[in-house]
Write an enzyme that holds these catalytic residues in place. Structure first.
Site, mmCIF file in Angstrom:
data_model
loop_
_atom_site.group_PDB
_atom_site.id
_atom_site.type_symbol
_atom_site.label_atom_id
_atom_site.label_comp_id
_atom_site.label_asym_id
_atom_site.label_seq_id
_atom_site.Cartn_x
_atom_site.Cartn_y
_atom_site.Cartn_z
ATOM 1 N N THR A 88 -47.763 10.293 -30.758
ATOM 2 C CA THR A 88 -48.633 10.204 -32.201
ATOM 3 C C THR A 88 -49.760 10.700 -32.006
ATOM 4 O O THR A 88 -50.177 10.999 -30.869
ATOM 5 C CB THR A 88 -48.707 8.666 -32.549
ATOM 6 O OG1 THR A 88 -49.638 8.097 -31.749
ATOM 7 C CG2 THR A 88 -47.568 7.846 -32.379
ATOM 8 N N CYS A 89 -50.767 10.675 -32.895
ATOM 9 C CA CYS A 89 -51.995 11.438 -32.780
ATOM 10 C C CYS A 89 -52.892 10.734 -31.661
ATOM 11 O O CYS A 89 -54.006 11.346 -31.223
ATOM 12 C CB CYS A 89 -52.583 11.472 -34.046
ATOM 13 S SG CYS A 89 -53.089 9.748 -34.648
ATOM 14 N N ASN A 90 -52.539 9.338 -31.488
ATOM 15 C CA ASN A 90 -53.417 8.593 -30.445
ATOM 16 C C ASN A 90 -52.721 8.197 -29.144
ATOM 17 O O ASN A 90 -53.270 7.499 -28.235
ATOM 18 C CB ASN A 90 -53.950 7.298 -31.009
ATOM 19 C CG ASN A 90 -54.951 7.743 -32.133
ATOM 20 O OD1 ASN A 90 -55.706 8.272 -32.039
ATOM 21 N ND2 ASN A 90 -54.997 6.710 -33.108
ATOM 22 N N ARG A 91 -51.282 8.568 -28.885
ATOM 23 C CA ARG A 91 -50.806 8.005 -27.901
ATOM 24 C C ARG A 91 -49.744 9.203 -27.189
ATOM 25 O O ARG A 91 -49.240 9.755 -28.229
ATOM 26 C CB ARG A 91 -50.152 6.875 -27.802
ATOM 27 C CG ARG A 91 -49.095 6.779 -28.773
ATOM 28 C CD ARG A 91 -48.824 5.078 -28.978
ATOM 29 N NE ARG A 91 -49.951 4.363 -29.436
ATOM 30 C CZ ARG A 91 -50.652 3.696 -28.940
ATOM 31 N NH1 ARG A 91 -50.456 3.499 -27.733
ATOM 32 N NH2 ARG A 91 -51.921 2.850 -29.440
ATOM 33 N N SER A 104 -53.790 0.289 -32.102
ATOM 34 C CA SER A 104 -54.372 1.503 -32.852
ATOM 35 C C SER A 104 -56.121 1.592 -33.053
ATOM 36 O O SER A 104 -56.485 0.391 -32.716
ATOM 37 C CB SER A 104 -53.968 1.554 -34.230
ATOM 38 O OG SER A 104 -52.606 1.573 -34.388
ATOM 39 N N GLU A 163 -53.581 -0.728 -38.339
ATOM 40 C CA GLU A 163 -53.339 0.631 -39.035
ATOM 41 C C GLU A 163 -51.667 0.488 -39.250
ATOM 42 O O GLU A 163 -50.979 -0.006 -38.405
ATOM 43 C CB GLU A 163 -53.744 1.567 -38.156
ATOM 44 C CG GLU A 163 -53.230 3.002 -38.317
ATOM 45 C CD GLU A 163 -51.847 3.750 -37.900
ATOM 46 O OE1 GLU A 163 -51.221 4.102 -38.857
ATOM 47 O OE2 GLU A 163 -51.564 3.174 -37.054
ATOM 48 N N GLN A 183 -49.542 3.229 -40.169
ATOM 49 C CA GLN A 183 -48.630 4.245 -39.754
ATOM 50 C C GLN A 183 -47.711 4.196 -38.706
ATOM 51 O O GLN A 183 -46.740 4.551 -38.842
ATOM 52 C CB GLN A 183 -49.659 5.512 -39.742
ATOM 53 C CG GLN A 183 -48.757 6.755 -39.610
ATOM 54 C CD GLN A 183 -48.250 7.335 -40.797
ATOM 55 O OE1 GLN A 183 -48.502 7.040 -41.878
ATOM 56 N NE2 GLN A 183 -47.134 8.048 -40.675
ATOM 57 N N GLN A 204 -43.737 4.943 -37.620
ATOM 58 C CA GLN A 204 -43.662 5.763 -36.588
ATOM 59 C C GLN A 204 -42.588 5.344 -35.653
ATOM 60 O O GLN A 204 -41.449 6.069 -35.049
ATOM 61 C CB GLN A 204 -44.718 6.718 -35.983
ATOM 62 C CG GLN A 204 -45.562 7.429 -36.801
ATOM 63 C CD GLN A 204 -47.058 7.510 -36.413
ATOM 64 O OE1 GLN A 204 -47.575 6.706 -35.473
ATOM 65 N NE2 GLN A 204 -47.581 8.617 -36.349
#
Length: 181
Positions: free
Chosen positions: A45-48, A101, A106, A108, A112
Site C-alpha cells: 500500500t502507500c504506507n507499507r 495507519s 483510516e 481504505q 485493500q
C-alpha cells in the site's frame, strides 16, 4: 504450521525505502515464488510493503527470512519480522481496523485487505485468517465508532482546505488518490 510476516511501513522506513521496495516487487515476488510457492503473499500500500507466509515451524520461517534479508536486506533492515499465528492475526486485525495507519481508523486499508485476500493465488490458510481478521475488525470499527467516519488523507485534506479558505468565492479543488479516494 506457522504464519509469519515481515515488512516495512511508515513507522519503520522513509518513503524512499518503501518506494524502492515497491520498485523491486517483481524480484521480491519471484524470490518467494522460487522458495515458497503458494505459501506467501505480498501486501503493498502507500504506507507499507509486507510479505506474509506459511511455514512448517518458526525455524523454517526464520531461515526463509534470513535468506531473503541476505538478498534484499538494504530495503528491509529497519523493518520487522514476526512469526506465530496469534501475532500475525493480531497484526491483521490492527491493520484492518485502521490502527496501524497514519490516520487512526483510516478506512481504505480494510478494502485493500479484502481485495488482497481475494487474489486467485492467495494461500488458502492465510485467506481464512485474513477473513477472520476482517470480521473482527469490522466489529471493532462498529463498537468504537471508527466505522462512522471516513478517515482518509484525501477527506481530511479537503476539509482542511475548506476551513483555510476565508473567501466566499467558489473554490476549485482537485484531490487525487488511489482506491476509493
Amino acid at each position: 504450521m506457522n504464519f509469519f510476516y515481515l515488512g516495512i511501513d511508515h513507522k519503520t522506513a522513509p518513503i524512499d525505502i518503501r518506494e524502492a521496495a515497491y520498485g523491486k516487487r517483481k524480484e521480491i515476488s519471484a524470490f518467494w515464488e522460487d522458495r515458497a510457492s503458494g505459501q506467501t503473499a505480498m501486501l503493498s500500500t502507500c504506507n507499507r510493503f509486507e510479505i506474509y507466509g506459511v511455514a512448517q515451524d518458526a525455524f523454517e520461517a526464520k531461515a526463509r527470512i534470513d535468506i531473503f534479508k541476505s538478498r534484499f536486506g538494504k530495503l528491509f533492515n529497519s523493518g520487522y519480522f514476526i512469526y506465530g499465528s496469534d501475532n500475525v492475526f493480531r497484526h491483521l486485525v490492527r491493520l484492518a481496523a485502521g490502527l496501524e495507519s497514519q490516520i487512526k481508523g483510516e478506512s481504505q486499508i480494510y478494502s485493500q485487505l479484502s481485495s488482497w485476500a481475494e487474489q486467485e493465488s492467495f494461500p488458502e490458510k492465510l485467506a481464512a485468517m485474513t477473513y477472520d481478521a476482517l470480521l473482527l475488525s469490522h466489529e471493532i470499527r462498529s463498537a468504537s465508532g471508527l466505522k462512522l467516519h471516513e478517515n482518509n488523507i484525501a477527506t481530511l485534506l479537503y476539509e482542511y482546505i475548506l476551513k483555510m479558505n476565508d473567501s466566499d468565492d467558489l473554490l476549485n479543488i482537485v484531490v487525487a488518490g488511489t482506491g476509493n479516494i
